[in-house]
Design a protein around this motif. Structure first.
Motif, mmCIF file in Angstrom:
data_model
loop_
_atom_site.group_PDB
_atom_site.id
_atom_site.type_symbol
_atom_site.label_atom_id
_atom_site.label_comp_id
_atom_site.label_asym_id
_atom_site.label_seq_id
_atom_site.Cartn_x
_atom_site.Cartn_y
_atom_site.Cartn_z
ATOM 1 N N THR A 1 -1.649 0.975 6.042
ATOM 2 C CA THR A 1 -1.209 2.366 5.973
ATOM 3 C C THR A 1 -2.132 3.200 6.854
ATOM 4 O O THR A 1 -3.349 3.022 6.852
ATOM 5 C CB THR A 1 -1.179 2.878 4.520
ATOM 6 N N GLN A 2 -1.559 4.112 7.608
ATOM 7 C CA GLN A 2 -2.318 4.892 8.571
ATOM 8 C C GLN A 2 -3.019 6.062 7.897
ATOM 9 O O GLN A 2 -2.414 6.803 7.112
ATOM 10 C CB GLN A 2 -1.399 5.426 9.668
ATOM 11 N N GLU B 1 0.831 -1.195 0.000
ATOM 12 C CA GLU B 1 0.000 0.000 0.000
ATOM 13 C C GLU B 1 0.870 1.252 0.000
ATOM 14 O O GLU B 1 2.014 1.233 0.465
ATOM 15 C CB GLU B 1 -0.903 0.046 1.241
ATOM 16 N N SER B 2 0.288 2.322 -0.501
ATOM 17 C CA SER B 2 0.914 3.636 -0.421
ATOM 18 C C SER B 2 -0.199 4.672 -0.288
ATOM 19 O O SER B 2 -1.366 4.399 -0.548
ATOM 20 C CB SER B 2 1.790 3.915 -1.641
ATOM 21 N N GLN C 1 0.603 -4.457 4.323
ATOM 22 C CA GLN C 1 1.124 -4.177 5.657
ATOM 23 C C GLN C 1 0.304 -3.125 6.396
ATOM 24 O O GLN C 1 0.446 -2.948 7.609
ATOM 25 C CB GLN C 1 2.586 -3.724 5.564
ATOM 26 N N VAL D 1 -6.080 2.282 10.487
ATOM 27 C CA VAL D 1 -5.094 1.685 9.590
ATOM 28 C C VAL D 1 -5.874 0.986 8.480
ATOM 29 O O VAL D 1 -6.772 0.190 8.758
ATOM 30 C CB VAL D 1 -4.186 0.689 10.322
ATOM 31 N N ARG E 1 -10.299 -1.651 7.053
ATOM 32 C CA ARG E 1 -9.688 -0.723 7.990
ATOM 33 C C ARG E 1 -9.889 -1.225 9.410
ATOM 34 O O ARG E 1 -10.832 -1.948 9.701
ATOM 35 C CB ARG E 1 -10.258 0.687 7.833
ATOM 36 N N TYR F 1 -6.000 -1.466 5.168
ATOM 37 C CA TYR F 1 -5.304 -2.630 4.635
ATOM 38 C C TYR F 1 -5.863 -2.997 3.266
ATOM 39 O O TYR F 1 -7.085 -3.083 3.084
ATOM 40 C CB TYR F 1 -5.467 -3.831 5.555
ATOM 41 N N CYS G 1 -2.711 0.436 -3.920
ATOM 42 C CA CYS G 1 -2.226 -0.894 -3.568
ATOM 43 C C CYS G 1 -1.707 -1.543 -4.842
ATOM 44 O O CYS G 1 -2.419 -1.585 -5.848
ATOM 45 C CB CYS G 1 -3.352 -1.724 -2.963
ATOM 46 N N LEU H 1 -5.503 6.223 -1.423
ATOM 47 C CA LEU H 1 -4.648 5.079 -1.140
ATOM 48 C C LEU H 1 -4.460 4.275 -2.421
ATOM 49 O O LEU H 1 -5.358 4.197 -3.255
ATOM 50 C CB LEU H 1 -5.281 4.175 -0.081
ATOM 51 N N GLY I 1 -2.236 7.535 2.126
ATOM 52 C CA GLY I 1 -2.559 7.722 3.526
ATOM 53 C C GLY I 1 -1.906 8.976 4.060
ATOM 54 O O GLY I 1 -1.401 9.817 3.326
#
Length: 116
Positions: free
Chosen positions: A110-111, A6-7, A108, A93, A38, A95, A22, A20, A9
């Motif tokens: 991302t917040q 993921e990227s 993994q 978070v 989430r 996912y 993925c 976001l 956030g």
């Protein structure tokens, strides 16, 4: 096996937007569904949005309908989640998840923080 990364956030103000992304790698030809989940502190992980990898059909949790949009990216085996009109209760978070036959792959996380 499928790996998800993921990227995106970060921090947004209430009413703001975030996106976001993925990216899937590995044995991606068998992916049938991409999802975003989430998990907020002290809460169970919940399904936010789903997109079918073949027909692109989408479904959303009631809490995000009309505000979030899930889509397959222009790059193959990527999926995006566009989040608009963010609320403090969207903070969690996030996912990325993929269904590959009867197996599952998770990113993994991302917040996403929503705060003024």
């Amino acid at each position: 096996q499928v790996q998800l990364v993921e990227s995106g956030g970060g921090l947004a103000q209430p009413g703001g937007s975030l996106e976001l992304s993925c990216a899937a790698s590995g044995s991606t030809s068998r992916i049938t569904v991409f999802d975003w989940y989430r998990q907020a502190p002290g809460k169970q992980r919940e399904l936010v949005a789903t997109v079918g990898n073949i027909l692109g059909r989408t479904t959303y949790a009631d809490s995000v309908k009309g505000r979030f949009t899930i889509s397959r990216g222009t790059i193959k085996n990527t999926v995006r989640l566009e989040m608009n009109s963010l609320k403090p209760e969207d903070m969690a978070v996030y996912y990325c998840h993929a269904l590959i036959g009867n197996t599952h792959a998770w990113g993994q996380g991302t917040q996403v923080t929503v705060s003024s």
